[in-house]
Write an enzyme that holds these catalytic residues in place. Structure first.
Site, PDB file in Angstrom:
ATOM      1  N   SER A 125      45.593  34.152  33.484  1.00 56.64           N
ATOM      2  CA  SER A 125      45.438  34.209  34.916  1.00 56.64           C
ATOM      3  C   SER A 125      46.658  33.431  35.555  1.00 56.64           C
ATOM      4  O   SER A 125      47.162  32.467  34.866  1.00 56.64           O
ATOM      5  CB  SER A 125      44.056  33.757  35.276  1.00 56.64           C
ATOM      6  OG  SER A 125      43.773  32.729  35.001  1.00 56.64           O
ATOM      7  N   ARG A 164      48.068  23.339  41.427  1.00 58.94           N
ATOM      8  CA  ARG A 164      47.451  23.582  42.919  1.00 58.94           C
ATOM      9  C   ARG A 164      46.403  22.402  43.377  1.00 58.94           C
ATOM     10  O   ARG A 164      45.441  22.377  42.627  1.00 58.94           O
ATOM     11  CB  ARG A 164      47.026  24.869  43.138  1.00 58.94           C
ATOM     12  CG  ARG A 164      46.502  25.037  44.660  1.00 58.94           C
ATOM     13  CD  ARG A 164      46.475  26.576  44.940  1.00 58.94           C
ATOM     14  NE  ARG A 164      45.415  27.172  43.978  1.00 58.94           N
ATOM     15  CZ  ARG A 164      45.400  28.346  43.468  1.00 58.94           C
ATOM     16  NH1 ARG A 164      46.582  29.068  43.471  1.00 58.94           N
ATOM     17  NH2 ARG A 164      44.344  28.792  42.825  1.00 58.94           N
ATOM     18  N   GLY A 216      49.351  33.618  36.620  1.00 56.41           N
ATOM     19  CA  GLY A 216      50.795  33.856  36.178  1.00 56.41           C
ATOM     20  C   GLY A 216      51.277  32.971  34.834  1.00 56.41           C
ATOM     21  O   GLY A 216      52.345  33.280  34.164  1.00 56.41           O
ATOM     22  N   GLU A 230      43.985  44.398  39.873  1.00 59.37           N
ATOM     23  CA  GLU A 230      43.103  43.786  39.082  1.00 59.37           C
ATOM     24  C   GLU A 230      42.045  43.571  40.099  1.00 59.37           C
ATOM     25  O   GLU A 230      42.059  43.458  41.296  1.00 59.37           O
ATOM     26  CB  GLU A 230      43.564  42.873  38.095  1.00 59.37           C
ATOM     27  CG  GLU A 230      44.201  41.618  38.735  1.00 59.37           C
ATOM     28  CD  GLU A 230      44.368  40.568  37.793  1.00 59.37           C
ATOM     29  OE1 GLU A 230      44.326  40.656  36.592  1.00 59.37           O
ATOM     30  OE2 GLU A 230      44.895  39.258  38.149  1.00 59.37           O
ATOM     31  N   GLU A 240      42.346  43.176  43.903  1.00 56.83           N
ATOM     32  CA  GLU A 240      43.891  43.141  44.125  1.00 56.83           C
ATOM     33  C   GLU A 240      44.704  44.408  44.062  1.00 56.83           C
ATOM     34  O   GLU A 240      44.586  45.426  43.133  1.00 56.83           O
ATOM     35  CB  GLU A 240      44.502  42.067  42.899  1.00 56.83           C
ATOM     36  CG  GLU A 240      44.079  40.946  42.988  1.00 56.83           C
ATOM     37  CD  GLU A 240      44.672  40.071  41.979  1.00 56.83           C
ATOM     38  OE1 GLU A 240      45.819  40.342  41.559  1.00 56.83           O
ATOM     39  OE2 GLU A 240      43.933  39.152  41.384  1.00 56.83           O
ATOM     40  N   ASP A 255      41.696  33.203  44.862  1.00 55.88           N
ATOM     41  CA  ASP A 255      42.441  31.990  45.522  1.00 55.88           C
ATOM     42  C   ASP A 255      43.029  32.322  46.897  1.00 55.88           C
ATOM     43  O   ASP A 255      43.045  31.498  47.787  1.00 55.88           O
ATOM     44  CB  ASP A 255      43.356  31.327  44.342  1.00 55.88           C
ATOM     45  CG  ASP A 255      44.235  32.459  43.701  1.00 55.88           C
ATOM     46  OD1 ASP A 255      44.204  33.704  43.988  1.00 55.88           O
ATOM     47  OD2 ASP A 255      45.049  31.969  42.923  1.00 55.88           O
ATOM     48  N   THR A 256      43.389  33.497  47.034  1.00 56.03           N
ATOM     49  CA  THR A 256      44.089  34.135  48.039  1.00 56.03           C
ATOM     50  C   THR A 256      43.276  34.168  49.373  1.00 56.03           C
ATOM     51  O   THR A 256      43.644  34.191  50.468  1.00 56.03           O
ATOM     52  CB  THR A 256      44.818  35.591  48.080  1.00 56.03           C
ATOM     53  OG1 THR A 256      43.879  36.508  47.753  1.00 56.03           O
ATOM     54  CG2 THR A 256      46.134  35.332  47.006  1.00 56.03           C
TER      55      THR A 256
END
Ligand code: AMP
Length: 387
Positions: free
Chosen positions: A153, A357, A155, A272, A260, A279-280
């Site tokens: 996940s 993050r 990336g 997905e 998504e 997170d978004t």
């Protein structure tokens, strides 16, 4: 913390889990936060914490049996999900369902369910275990294509193959970046989408409810900026809701889902889904009366979600810190928070190795453009001193 009190076992204690812990506590729920390292963000606000590798089935089972929670809430993908299936059969309550956690842990499970069982449009795809199969998969899908470990996940291990010269590096990257180490990869046709969204979808006793669509920008598969509402045509939003309803109905249970989707020429392609806050979706901490975390808590507790009040155009920007240190200082906050309608959350993660993050900037304004500009100004003002 009493025999009649309700207890939640939170599996995953990052920034999203932290907000879920706070929301559960608002209903008097006792929260036990779990993760593989101590002092993770959710542990800092939970009643108690447990540190263990959640991919270790024996340890996970031990934690569940010892705690005997009313709710088991997976907050990350890296969990020994067969154990969740087992305990669900014994009567434990897994959010939203053990099957949802199991299917979405592996890109293959959710992709096959969406494309092959439900007939939802996706990018073309192939799976590969070996270098030989990988090359064959690329040949069949064609260039450009996106390569990802099936278990990954944010990336990790993901790359785009544009020319034949990228094939070697993509294979290496996918073998090194997967959650479970080397292994199976998915090769997806590259979708030249006009924009991509997360459609937060809530399943509760009140039925299925949708948040305003969230637009976002990803860098190497990791989210950097998200905004709400993403302007969409009537056709695109209707298709998006239809797909979101179909996939979340198939996963079942109560809770929030981050669906998504890619949008190209007003047509929607499924990418997905996370059976948990996304997170978004952190933008909802400023844009809605109930954030995605508040909605998740309410839905999973079996409480009604009659409607969601949207406050207006808003933006979130991830604060990503680079370095190799546990000495991080956030500076210039008087300037960051100078304008009205700006908020900052610092997650309290203890260290950075590579990039991580560490916080999020939130901004709201009368128009989307203003909200995004305001968030950018705040981010530019933020000084991060890494020692
Ligand atoms: P994922 O981890 O699958 O959500 O991928 C992260 C991001 O990579 C997505 O949000 C897209 O921006 C991009 N991406 C993933 N798959 C594709 C694809 N097949 N075509 C184009 N972009 C993609």
């Amino acid at each position: 913390m009493t025999p009649s009190g309700k207890k939640a076992l939170l599996l995953g204690s990052g920034e999203l889990g932290k907000e879920v812990a706070i929301e559960l506590q608002r209903y008097g729920v006792e929260v036990v936060a779990c993760d593989k390292y101590a002092n993770a963000p959710a542990m800092q606000v939970a009643h108690r914490s447990r540190v263990f590798n959640m991919l270790d089935g024996e340890k996970l089972l031990e934690a569940i049996k010892e705690e005997n929670p009313d709710h088991i809430i997976p907050e990350v993908e890296a969990i020994a999900t067969p154990v969740l299936m087992e305990v669900e059969k014994e009567g434990f309550n897994v959010t939203p369902t053990a099957k949802a956690a199991w299917l979405t842990m592996n890109r293959e499970g959710i992709r096959r369910l969406a494309a092959e069982e439900l007939g939802i449009p996706t990018s073309p795809y192939r799976f590969a275990n070996t270098r030989e199969e990988f090359e064959k998969a690329i040949e069949e899908i064609g260039l450009p294509c996106v390569v990802k470990p099936v278990m990954s996940s944010s990336g990790h291990g993901q790359s785009t193959v544009k020319t034949e010269a990228d094939i070697e590096a993509a294979w290496k990257e996918a073998q090194e970046g997967g959650r479970a180490g080397a292994g199976r990869v998915i090769v997806e046709g590259f979708v030249k989408f006009d924009y991509e969204i997360t459609l937060l979808t809530v399943r509760s006793v009140s039925g299925t409810t949708f948040c305003e669509p969230i637009g976002h920008i990803q860098v190497n598969g990791d989210y950097r900026e998200s905004w709400q509402p993403q302007p969409m045509s009537t056709q695109a939003i209707e298709e998006a809701r239809e797909i979101a309803k179909k996939i979340t109905d198939a996963l079942g249970g109560y809770g929030i889902f981050g669906v998504e989707l890619f949008i190209k020429d007003d047509h929607v392609i499924f990418s997905e889904v996370s059976p948990r806050p996304h997170d978004t979706g952190m933008v909802t901490m400023i844009s809605q009366d109930l954030s995605e975390f508040g909605l998740h808590a309410r839905a999973l507790l079996g409480l009604p979600v009659p409607s969601i009040r949207f406050y207006g155009p808003s933006c979130s920007r991830a604060v990503v810190v680079e370095g190799d240190t546990d000495e991080i200082e956030f500076d210039n906050l008087d300037k960051v928070l100078e304008e009205p309608g700006v908020q900052l959350r610092i997650f309290g993660k203890p260290e950075v190795k590579g990039h991580r993050r560490m916080g999020v900037i939130l901004a709201t304004a009368d128009t989307l453009e203003e909200a995004r500009e305001k968030a950018l100004r705040a981010q530019n003002a933020l000084k991060i001193n890494v020692k």
